[in-house]
Motif scaffolding. Structure first.
Motif, PDB file in Angstrom:
ATOM      1  N   TRP A  38       8.133 150.237  60.874  1.00  0.00           N
ATOM      2  CA  TRP A  38       8.015 150.853  62.191  1.00  0.00           C
ATOM      3  C   TRP A  38       8.820 150.046  63.194  1.00  0.00           C
ATOM      4  O   TRP A  38       8.796 148.815  63.182  1.00  0.00           O
ATOM      5  CB  TRP A  38       6.556 150.897  62.642  1.00  0.00           C
ATOM      6  CG  TRP A  38       5.656 151.690  61.743  1.00  0.00           C
ATOM      7  CD1 TRP A  38       4.943 151.212  60.678  1.00  0.00           C
ATOM      8  CD2 TRP A  38       5.388 153.088  61.822  1.00  0.00           C
ATOM      9  NE1 TRP A  38       4.233 152.236  60.091  1.00  0.00           N
ATOM     10  CE2 TRP A  38       4.481 153.403  60.770  1.00  0.00           C
ATOM     11  CE3 TRP A  38       5.800 154.110  62.672  1.00  0.00           C
ATOM     12  CZ2 TRP A  38       3.996 154.683  60.558  1.00  0.00           C
ATOM     13  CZ3 TRP A  38       5.321 155.387  62.469  1.00  0.00           C
ATOM     14  CH2 TRP A  38       4.433 155.673  61.421  1.00  0.00           C
ATOM     15  N   LEU A  39       9.538 150.742  64.061  1.00  0.00           N
ATOM     16  CA  LEU A  39      10.246 150.102  65.156  1.00  0.00           C
ATOM     17  C   LEU A  39       9.591 150.524  66.464  1.00  0.00           C
ATOM     18  O   LEU A  39       9.416 151.721  66.706  1.00  0.00           O
ATOM     19  CB  LEU A  39      11.716 150.512  65.177  1.00  0.00           C
ATOM     20  CG  LEU A  39      12.550 150.222  63.929  1.00  0.00           C
ATOM     21  CD1 LEU A  39      13.960 150.773  64.104  1.00  0.00           C
ATOM     22  CD2 LEU A  39      12.593 148.732  63.640  1.00  0.00           C
ATOM     23  N   ILE A  40       9.217 149.558  67.261  1.00  0.00           N
ATOM     24  CA  ILE A  40       8.666 149.839  68.590  1.00  0.00           C
ATOM     25  C   ILE A  40       9.641 149.299  69.629  1.00  0.00           C
ATOM     26  O   ILE A  40       9.985 148.113  69.610  1.00  0.00           O
ATOM     27  CB  ILE A  40       7.278 149.206  68.780  1.00  0.00           C
ATOM     28  CG1 ILE A  40       6.281 149.801  67.788  1.00  0.00           C
ATOM     29  CG2 ILE A  40       6.787 149.396  70.210  1.00  0.00           C
ATOM     30  CD1 ILE A  40       4.887 149.197  67.871  1.00  0.00           C
ATOM     31  N   VAL A  41      10.090 150.174  70.505  1.00  0.00           N
ATOM     32  CA  VAL A  41      11.031 149.785  71.558  1.00  0.00           C
ATOM     33  C   VAL A  41      10.396 150.111  72.909  1.00  0.00           C
ATOM     34  O   VAL A  41      10.397 151.264  73.339  1.00  0.00           O
ATOM     35  CB  VAL A  41      12.384 150.510  71.411  1.00  0.00           C
ATOM     36  CG1 VAL A  41      13.322 150.127  72.558  1.00  0.00           C
ATOM     37  CG2 VAL A  41      13.028 150.172  70.070  1.00  0.00           C
ATOM     38  N   PRO A  42       9.818 149.115  73.588  1.00  0.00           N
ATOM     39  CA  PRO A  42       9.289 149.350  74.934  1.00  0.00           C
ATOM     40  C   PRO A  42      10.436 149.613  75.900  1.00  0.00           C
ATOM     41  O   PRO A  42      11.362 148.804  76.010  1.00  0.00           O
ATOM     42  CB  PRO A  42       8.562 148.044  75.268  1.00  0.00           C
ATOM     43  CG  PRO A  42       8.373 147.346  73.949  1.00  0.00           C
ATOM     44  CD  PRO A  42       9.552 147.752  73.119  1.00  0.00           C
ATOM     45  N   ALA A  53      13.766 153.781  59.136  1.00  0.00           N
ATOM     46  CA  ALA A  53      12.579 153.339  59.872  1.00  0.00           C
ATOM     47  C   ALA A  53      12.053 154.465  60.755  1.00  0.00           C
ATOM     48  O   ALA A  53      12.763 155.422  61.087  1.00  0.00           O
ATOM     49  CB  ALA A  53      12.911 152.118  60.721  1.00  0.00           C
ATOM     50  N   ARG A  54      10.795 154.318  61.152  1.00  0.00           N
ATOM     51  CA  ARG A  54      10.166 155.263  62.070  1.00  0.00           C
ATOM     52  C   ARG A  54      10.086 154.610  63.444  1.00  0.00           C
ATOM     53  O   ARG A  54       9.544 153.525  63.589  1.00  0.00           O
ATOM     54  CB  ARG A  54       8.776 155.644  61.572  1.00  0.00           C
ATOM     55  CG  ARG A  54       8.803 156.239  60.163  1.00  0.00           C
ATOM     56  CD  ARG A  54       7.423 156.667  59.707  1.00  0.00           C
ATOM     57  NE  ARG A  54       7.450 157.150  58.335  1.00  0.00           N
ATOM     58  CZ  ARG A  54       6.433 157.768  57.732  1.00  0.00           C
ATOM     59  NH1 ARG A  54       5.297 157.953  58.400  1.00  0.00           N
ATOM     60  NH2 ARG A  54       6.546 158.183  56.494  1.00  0.00           N
ATOM     61  N   LEU A  55      10.619 155.289  64.432  1.00  0.00           N
ATOM     62  CA  LEU A  55      10.757 154.728  65.768  1.00  0.00           C
ATOM     63  C   LEU A  55       9.669 155.235  66.707  1.00  0.00           C
ATOM     64  O   LEU A  55       9.386 156.437  66.758  1.00  0.00           O
ATOM     65  CB  LEU A  55      12.127 155.094  66.343  1.00  0.00           C
ATOM     66  CG  LEU A  55      12.358 154.792  67.828  1.00  0.00           C
ATOM     67  CD1 LEU A  55      12.431 153.289  68.068  1.00  0.00           C
ATOM     68  CD2 LEU A  55      13.622 155.491  68.326  1.00  0.00           C
ATOM     69  N   CYS A  56       9.075 154.298  67.459  1.00  0.00           N
ATOM     70  CA  CYS A  56       8.198 154.624  68.579  1.00  0.00           C
ATOM     71  C   CYS A  56       8.918 154.163  69.844  1.00  0.00           C
ATOM     72  O   CYS A  56       9.095 152.957  70.041  1.00  0.00           O
ATOM     73  CB  CYS A  56       6.856 153.925  68.460  1.00  0.00           C
ATOM     74  SG  CYS A  56       5.826 154.490  67.106  1.00  0.00           S
ATOM     75  N   PRO A  89      19.157 158.200  67.573  1.00  0.00           N
ATOM     76  CA  PRO A  89      19.814 158.513  66.301  1.00  0.00           C
ATOM     77  C   PRO A  89      18.856 158.635  65.119  1.00  0.00           C
ATOM     78  O   PRO A  89      19.284 159.017  64.031  1.00  0.00           O
ATOM     79  CB  PRO A  89      20.764 157.325  66.107  1.00  0.00           C
ATOM     80  CG  PRO A  89      20.048 156.184  66.755  1.00  0.00           C
ATOM     81  CD  PRO A  89      19.294 156.769  67.921  1.00  0.00           C
ATOM     82  N   PHE A  90      17.590 158.312  65.306  1.00  0.00           N
ATOM     83  CA  PHE A  90      16.641 158.297  64.193  1.00  0.00           C
ATOM     84  C   PHE A  90      16.151 159.707  63.851  1.00  0.00           C
ATOM     85  O   PHE A  90      15.914 160.531  64.737  1.00  0.00           O
ATOM     86  CB  PHE A  90      15.434 157.417  64.521  1.00  0.00           C
ATOM     87  CG  PHE A  90      15.744 155.956  64.547  1.00  0.00           C
ATOM     88  CD1 PHE A  90      15.605 155.176  63.406  1.00  0.00           C
ATOM     89  CD2 PHE A  90      16.189 155.342  65.719  1.00  0.00           C
ATOM     90  CE1 PHE A  90      15.893 153.823  63.430  1.00  0.00           C
ATOM     91  CE2 PHE A  90      16.484 153.993  65.755  1.00  0.00           C
ATOM     92  CZ  PHE A  90      16.342 153.237  64.606  1.00  0.00           C
ATOM     93  N   ALA A  91      15.958 159.941  62.554  1.00  0.00           N
ATOM     94  CA  ALA A  91      15.416 161.225  62.106  1.00  0.00           C
ATOM     95  C   ALA A  91      13.923 161.306  62.393  1.00  0.00           C
ATOM     96  O   ALA A  91      13.408 162.377  62.751  1.00  0.00           O
ATOM     97  CB  ALA A  91      15.679 161.410  60.610  1.00  0.00           C
ATOM     98  N   GLU A  92      13.220 160.188  62.210  1.00  0.00           N
ATOM     99  CA  GLU A  92      11.780 160.156  62.444  1.00  0.00           C
ATOM    100  C   GLU A  92      11.483 159.275  63.649  1.00  0.00           C
ATOM    101  O   GLU A  92      11.659 158.056  63.597  1.00  0.00           O
ATOM    102  CB  GLU A  92      11.032 159.625  61.216  1.00  0.00           C
ATOM    103  CG  GLU A  92      11.135 160.535  60.003  1.00  0.00           C
ATOM    104  CD  GLU A  92      10.161 160.123  58.914  1.00  0.00           C
ATOM    105  OE1 GLU A  92       8.945 160.112  59.165  1.00  0.00           O
ATOM    106  OE2 GLU A  92      10.640 159.798  57.816  1.00  0.00           O
ATOM    107  N   TRP A  93      11.056 159.899  64.736  1.00  0.00           N
ATOM    108  CA  TRP A  93      10.763 159.138  65.933  1.00  0.00           C
ATOM    109  C   TRP A  93       9.798 159.918  66.809  1.00  0.00           C
ATOM    110  O   TRP A  93       9.637 161.116  66.655  1.00  0.00           O
ATOM    111  CB  TRP A  93      12.033 158.807  66.714  1.00  0.00           C
ATOM    112  CG  TRP A  93      12.649 159.984  67.420  1.00  0.00           C
ATOM    113  CD1 TRP A  93      13.432 160.955  66.858  1.00  0.00           C
ATOM    114  CD2 TRP A  93      12.517 160.310  68.809  1.00  0.00           C
ATOM    115  NE1 TRP A  93      13.812 161.869  67.811  1.00  0.00           N
ATOM    116  CE2 TRP A  93      13.259 161.499  69.021  1.00  0.00           C
ATOM    117  CE3 TRP A  93      11.865 159.732  69.890  1.00  0.00           C
ATOM    118  CZ2 TRP A  93      13.362 162.111  70.272  1.00  0.00           C
ATOM    119  CZ3 TRP A  93      11.956 160.339  71.142  1.00  0.00           C
ATOM    120  CH2 TRP A  93      12.702 161.505  71.321  1.00  0.00           C
TER     121      TRP A  93
END
Length: 242
Positions: free
Chosen positions: A5-9, A48-51, A67-71
């Protein structure tokens, strides 16, 4: 195999950098800072799955920048830590305790693929997680509260924390919940995810990162980021043509 999982505040305003919009939407080399940051992460972790944590009233955001498919978009909080907590809660039902979570500042668009790879490997090996950081090389002065030098600090063993910072899902959730509890360290001392994990008595691994993984904070940082990205592009073109 655990998921990533990627979390980008990205809910902050970034007043110090100035401009007519939040700093994540200021342009560097013709594209918003946010777009560069997400592309760097996607280049290393395309599955990865982006939040993406955005302010509820953010009218600057364009989904085409992702650019992510799952976000998924997650409501950002009043402080960075609240955004991360919201993201963890949003995906808790889809996550396993051992899933790896990388939290990265949206204002660090220059993070390198090599640093991301080394951090990922270190976090998989370390039960306490890992973070990018760089040893302090400048002379550090402490002031006396009135604008004069009180003393010079010993910089030996001091590191400047960067992001991403990576932890197992359950550990990060436990650390942040504990830190925000009435008897926890409190919001003011949760300056990054590692500080909350450290408050549990854990010792995240330091992964030496490149010094050009700068955080855009002041107006001059925009020009510096542009030069770093341009240099990376030249090196990439040389590598591809060789």
């Amino acid at each position: 195999m655990s998921r990533l999982w990627l979390i980008v505040p990205a809910a902050g305003v970034g007043k110090r950098v100035g401009g007519t919009c939040p700093k994540q939407y200021l342009e560097v080399a013709g594209r918003p800072v946010l777009a560069h940051t997400l592309m760097r992460l996607h280049g290393s972790f395309p599955e990865a799955r982006l939040c993406l944590c955005l302010a509820p009233d953010d009218d600057w955001f364009d989904p085409a920048l992702v650019p992510f498919a799952e976000w998924q978009r997650v409501a950002g909080g009043t402080e960075r830590v609240h955004s991360v907590v919201n993201a963890l809660a949003a995906v808790a039902a889809q996550s396993d305790p051992d899933d790896l979570v990388l939290v990265h500042d949206v204002a660090r668009p220059c993070v390198s693929a090599d640093d991301l790879s080394r951090l990922y490997r270190a976090a998989l090996e370390s039960p306490d997680g890992a973070l990018l950081a760089s040893p302090v090389v400048d002379t550090i002065k402490r002031d006396d509260g009135q604008g004069a030098v009180a003393n010079t600090e010993d910089r030996r063993g001091l590191w400047q924390a960067q992001t991403p910072q990576a932890f197992r899902f359950a550990l990060l959730q436990q650390a942040l919940d504990r830190a925000l509890s009435p008897d926890g360290i409190g919001v003011g001392r949760i300056t990054d995810e590692a500080s909350a994990v450290e408050a549990l008595g854990r010792a995240p691994r330091l992964v030496a990162g490149r010094r050009d993984n700068i955080k855009i904070t002041h107006p001059e940082d925009l020009r510096l980021a542009e030069l770093i990205l341009a240099g990376d592009a030249v090196l990439r073109d040389l590598h591809e043509s060789s």
